[in-house]
Design an enzyme around this catalytic site. Structure first.
Site, short mmCIF file in Angstrom:
data_model
loop_
_atom_site.label_atom_id
_atom_site.label_comp_id
_atom_site.label_asym_id
_atom_site.label_seq_id
_atom_site.Cartn_x
_atom_site.Cartn_y
_atom_site.Cartn_z
N GLU A 139 5.34 -3.64 11.88
CA GLU A 139 3.91 -2.96 11.69
C GLU A 139 3.22 -3.72 10.90
OE1 GLU A 139 1.38 -0.46 9.28
OE2 GLU A 139 3.72 0.45 9.37
N CYS B 277 -2.91 0.82 6.75
CA CYS B 277 -3.26 -0.02 8.28
C CYS B 277 -3.89 1.08 8.99
CB CYS B 277 -1.67 -0.33 8.92
SG CYS B 277 -1.09 1.15 8.81
N ASN C 8 0.54 -1.22 -0.05
CA ASN C 8 0.25 -0.24 -0.30
C ASN C 8 0.92 1.20 0.19
OD1 ASN C 8 0.54 -0.04 2.49
ND2 ASN C 8 -1.33 0.12 3.71
O1 G3H Z 1 -0.93 1.03 5.88
C1 G3H Z 1 -0.08 1.05 6.83
C2 G3H Z 1 0.71 2.46 6.74
O2 G3H Z 1 2.06 3.08 7.62
C3 G3H Z 1 -0.28 3.72 6.85
O3 G3H Z 1 0.13 5.50 6.86
O4 G3H Z 1 -1.15 6.22 7.86
O5 G3H Z 1 0.44 7.26 6.37
O6 G3H Z 1 -1.66 6.30 5.44
P1 G3H Z 1 -0.38 6.73 6.59
#
Ligand code: G3H
Length: 496
Positions: free
Chosen positions: A264, A298, A169
């Site tokens: 993570e 996430c 993602n």
């Molecule tokens: O999908 C996991 C990422 O660490 C979320 O990052 O809060 O910048 O969308 P973000």
């Protein structure tokens, strides 16, 4: 255009090469892995299917390169990182194009991801110069029974070879969030990109190549997880693993050797809404937090826990905003774009059907075409429904109506995940008490969950991860303390 101009050398026919020993190479396997465009559902790109022997060679080169890199002055390491950041930002268009095609990220967000990544690299270089330029000096006579005969000098040294595994993602941003701290700290770096997102990663790595990093210091190995996944994560040459993704991370942490892990792994971020909250602000944040990049973050809002007395009004406000979301192709910069794969769309549909059988209220009609799923708000969700607990990673958001704050906290803490959460209220005292009670790595007050800004600490507990990220934490995590103790023949205060 991806694979052309400055990037022509990374492509061989219709297959992208992998990067090892400072060169772009074809795998001896003669095989490739196809990357399916989530929108067209046809093969968009191909990458090399690297072999275990090629992994061994990359590890060997990384070990050798790291030794001299660790001796390269810190300011020179920072200088190269700044150069890579500028080159990356200068080539944002073809890299963003790859993101659009590989992971169906909306066009503007794809560009933002590349620019954010360049900024992250520069910030990391600056932060590294500051925090790695400092050490500690201790004297022995502060500990009972000791004279002032020992001086202890400590500083941070690199771990060695860091293995970085980012998710689909944010293939570029979550790769550089591992690469930049590793390199500034004097480590070498082996990158295993996700299959979808690999081509964007290869372009990003080429920017480091163009910046002139020493050969072998960075490598990017592509291939099938089944072929090289375990081989990489269990490789004796790896001194640290930084992984972002799903359940695979749990398997990696069980198999990895005695190396520091930074993990993570998803979340089920709760949004607790109190009676005094500004419901327009809440609705805007629920839609942004729940549906941006079609919920494939996430940190997306994954369950709304709203006080019964304001639930009706809030749901109406969210429905109005959901109706305005555009649905379609990432090239058209639609808000909702196809989810990453057919299996992902099928999984999301399974959660929706379970909620339907158990009579959740559908605020919109469920609609799917291929991998494209229309945004869906499910009201009156109860704890016996899968969607109340599982992470859809798609544009489907459950609303659970609660009778008390305690009920909301209980639901949040009953989750296996513990990444982030958020609270909406105008009462800061209540917000602080709830924040303390929520078992998550971060709590946002009056905003939806988010990882950024990228220098903020970012961490999950329980099944959401191990360790803490954010620029400073990542630099610290990718180093260890080394001390030298000077032993004096007699206490220093006996002189003079
Ligand atoms: O999908 C996991 C990422 O660490 C979320 O990052 O809060 O910048 O969308 P973000």
């Amino acid at each position: 255009m991806a694979g052309s101009g400055a990037f022509a050398e990374i492509l061989d026919g219709d297959v992208y090469k992998y990067y090892a020993d400072g060169e772009w190479k074809k795998s001896s396997s003669g095989k490739s892995v196809s990357i399916v465009n989530p929108t067209t559902r046809t093969t968009q790109y191909k990458v090399q299917a690297c072999t275990q022997q090629e992994v061994n060679k990359v590890m060997e080169a990384a070990k050798v390169a790291q030794k001299s890199w660790a001796k390269t002055p810190l300011w020179k390491r920072a200088e190269l990182l700044h150069k890579a950041a500028a080159i990356l930002k200068g080539h944002k268009t073809p890299i963003a194009e790859a993101l659009v095609k590989e992971i169906a990220k909306p066009a503007k967000d794809s560009l933002t991801e590349v620019v954010r990544s360049g900024d992250l690299i520069s910030y990391c270089a600056e932060e590294g110069v500051r925090i790695l330029g400092e050490g500690t000096f201790l004297v022995s006579d502060s500990f009972p029974g000791n004279e002032r005969t020992k001086y202890c000098l400590s500083s941070k040294i690199p771990l060695g070879v860091v293995l970085a595994i980012p998710p689909f993602n944010y293939p570029v941003n979550l790769a550089v969030s591992k690469i930049a701290p590793a390199l500034i700290a004097g480590n070498s770096l082996v990158l295993k990109p996700p299959t979808q997102g690999a081509v964007a990663c290869l372009h990003m790595v080429h920017c480091f190549h163009l910046a002139g990093f020493p050969k072998g210091l960075i490598s990017c190995i592509t291939g099938k997880g089944s072929e090289i996944g375990d081989f990489l994560t269990m490789h004796p040459g790896v001194n640290c693993i930084s992984f972002t993704g799903g359940d695979t991370g749990v398997a990696i942490s069980k198999k990895a050797g005695m190396v520091p892990l930074q993990m993570e792994l998803g979340g089920k971020d709760a949004c607790i809404v109190l009676e005094d909250a500004d419901l327009d602000l809440v609705a805007a944040n629920i839609v942004k937090g729940g549906f941006s990049y079609s919920g494939q973050r996430c940190t997306a809002v994954k369950v709304v826990l709203v006080m019964e007395s304001v639930a009706e009004e809030l749901v109406e406000k969210v429905k109005l905003r959901v109706a305005k979301l555009t649905v379609g192709a990432p090239e058209d910069d639609c808000d909702i774009t196809p989810v990453v794969s057919e299996s992902s769309a099928n999984f999301i549909e399974g959660l929706v059907m379970d909620a339907k059988e158990k009579e959740a209220t559908f605020c919109q009609e469920y609609k799917r075409e291929g991998n494209l799923i229309w945004p869906l708000l499910l009201d009156h969700v109860r704890p016996d429904m899968r969607i109340a607990w599982e992470e859809p990673f798609g544009p489907v958001l459950p609303v659970v109506r609660i009778g008390s704050i305690e009920e909301g906290i209980h639901h949040c803490n009953a989750s296996n995940f513990g990444l982030q959460g958020c609270i909406f209220t105008n009462d800061i005292n209540k917000a602080m008490l709830i924040s303390d009670a929520m078992e998550t790595g971060t709590v946002q007050i009056n905003s939806s969950p988010a990882r950024g800004p990228d220098h903020f600490p970012f961490q999950g507990i329980k099944d959401s991860g191990i360790g803490s990220q954010g620029i400073t934490n990542s630099i610290n995590m990718m180093t260890k303390v080394k001390s030298t103790v000077i032993n004096l023949p007699s206490p220093s205060y006996t002189m003079g």
